[in-house]
Design a protein around this motif. Structure first.
Motif, PDB file in Angstrom:
ATOM      1  N   ILE A 144      48.685  10.859  36.724  1.00 42.63           N
ATOM      2  CA  ILE A 144      47.723  10.630  35.712  1.00 42.63           C
ATOM      3  C   ILE A 144      48.697  10.906  34.093  1.00 42.63           C
ATOM      4  CG2 ILE A 144      46.010  11.645  34.205  1.00 42.63           C
ATOM      5  CD1 ILE A 144      44.870  12.528  37.041  1.00 42.63           C
ATOM      6  N   ALA A 181      40.876   5.493  40.482  1.00 45.70           N
ATOM      7  CA  ALA A 181      41.887   5.521  39.232  1.00 45.70           C
ATOM      8  C   ALA A 181      41.179   5.185  38.083  1.00 45.70           C
ATOM      9  CB  ALA A 181      43.118   4.549  39.489  1.00 45.70           C
ATOM     10  N   ALA A 182      40.326   3.890  38.036  1.00 41.90           N
ATOM     11  CA  ALA A 182      39.522   3.460  36.823  1.00 41.90           C
ATOM     12  C   ALA A 182      38.459   4.514  36.126  1.00 41.90           C
ATOM     13  CB  ALA A 182      39.031   2.190  37.264  1.00 41.90           C
ATOM     14  N   SER A 197      46.817   6.369  31.066  1.00 46.95           N
ATOM     15  CA  SER A 197      47.086   5.482  32.264  1.00 46.95           C
ATOM     16  C   SER A 197      47.074   6.205  33.617  1.00 46.95           C
ATOM     17  CB  SER A 197      48.290   4.642  32.386  1.00 46.95           C
ATOM     18  OG  SER A 197      49.386   5.264  32.345  1.00 46.95           O
ATOM     19  N   VAL A 198      46.597   5.505  34.782  1.00 48.45           N
ATOM     20  CA  VAL A 198      46.773   6.361  35.934  1.00 48.45           C
ATOM     21  C   VAL A 198      47.482   5.312  36.730  1.00 48.45           C
ATOM     22  CG1 VAL A 198      45.490   6.906  37.853  1.00 48.45           C
ATOM     23  CG2 VAL A 198      44.483   7.392  35.485  1.00 48.45           C
ATOM     24  N   ALA A 241      42.742   7.619  32.190  1.00 50.08           N
ATOM     25  CA  ALA A 241      42.765   6.298  32.188  1.00 50.08           C
ATOM     26  C   ALA A 241      42.255   5.853  30.653  1.00 50.08           C
ATOM     27  CB  ALA A 241      42.162   5.223  33.314  1.00 50.08           C
ATOM     28  N   CYS A 255      38.920   7.847  36.394  1.00 52.59           N
ATOM     29  CA  CYS A 255      39.483   8.865  35.995  1.00 52.59           C
ATOM     30  C   CYS A 255      39.626   8.926  34.454  1.00 52.59           C
ATOM     31  CB  CYS A 255      41.024   9.086  36.559  1.00 52.59           C
ATOM     32  SG  CYS A 255      41.976  10.234  35.933  1.00 52.59           S
TER      33      CYS A 255
END
Length: 113
Positions: free
Chosen positions: A7, A91-92, A102-103, A97, A94
């Motif tokens: 992250i 990830a999206a 970004s992740v 992001a 999180c």
């Protein structure tokens, strides 16, 4: 398969910035889904120390990351999910992001030793 979600917090103008409550909800959701192997939030960047070893074996230690970047590694999760698509979905979701962050999703290498 295990994936690491790295992250990276980005510089933000405040638009679409996540809140502490967003992080609490995401952490609760991902924990309850039973996919978390491990994860940690990192302390502030000012607490970092960088170590480099030159070709002659000499060690150089500097305070901070000593990198010119707008993104800072803020923490990580290691998750165990069936495939990359599922990892990308987590990830999206999180909060990291959003807001210029970004992740990065990377498979964890496992070796038979």
């Amino acid at each position: 398969m295990k994936y690491m979600l790295l992250i990276h917090a980005g510089a933000t103008d405040g638009a679409d910035q996540c809140t502490f409550e967003d992080w609490v909800m995401y952490d609760k959701t991902i924990q309850e889904a039973g996919v978390v192997v491990s994860g940690h939030s990192l302390k502030d960047l000012t607490t970092a120390t960088t170590v480099r070893v030159g070709p002659n074996g000499e060690r150089t230690v500097t305070d901070g990351p000593y990198a010119e970047t707008r993104e800072v590694l803020g923490g990580y999760y290691v998750i165990d999910v069936p495939n990359l698509d599922v990892a990308l979905d987590w990830a999206a979701r999180c909060p990291g992001a959003r807001g210029g962050g970004s992740v990065v999703v990377r498979p964890v290498a496992e070796f038979d030793l």
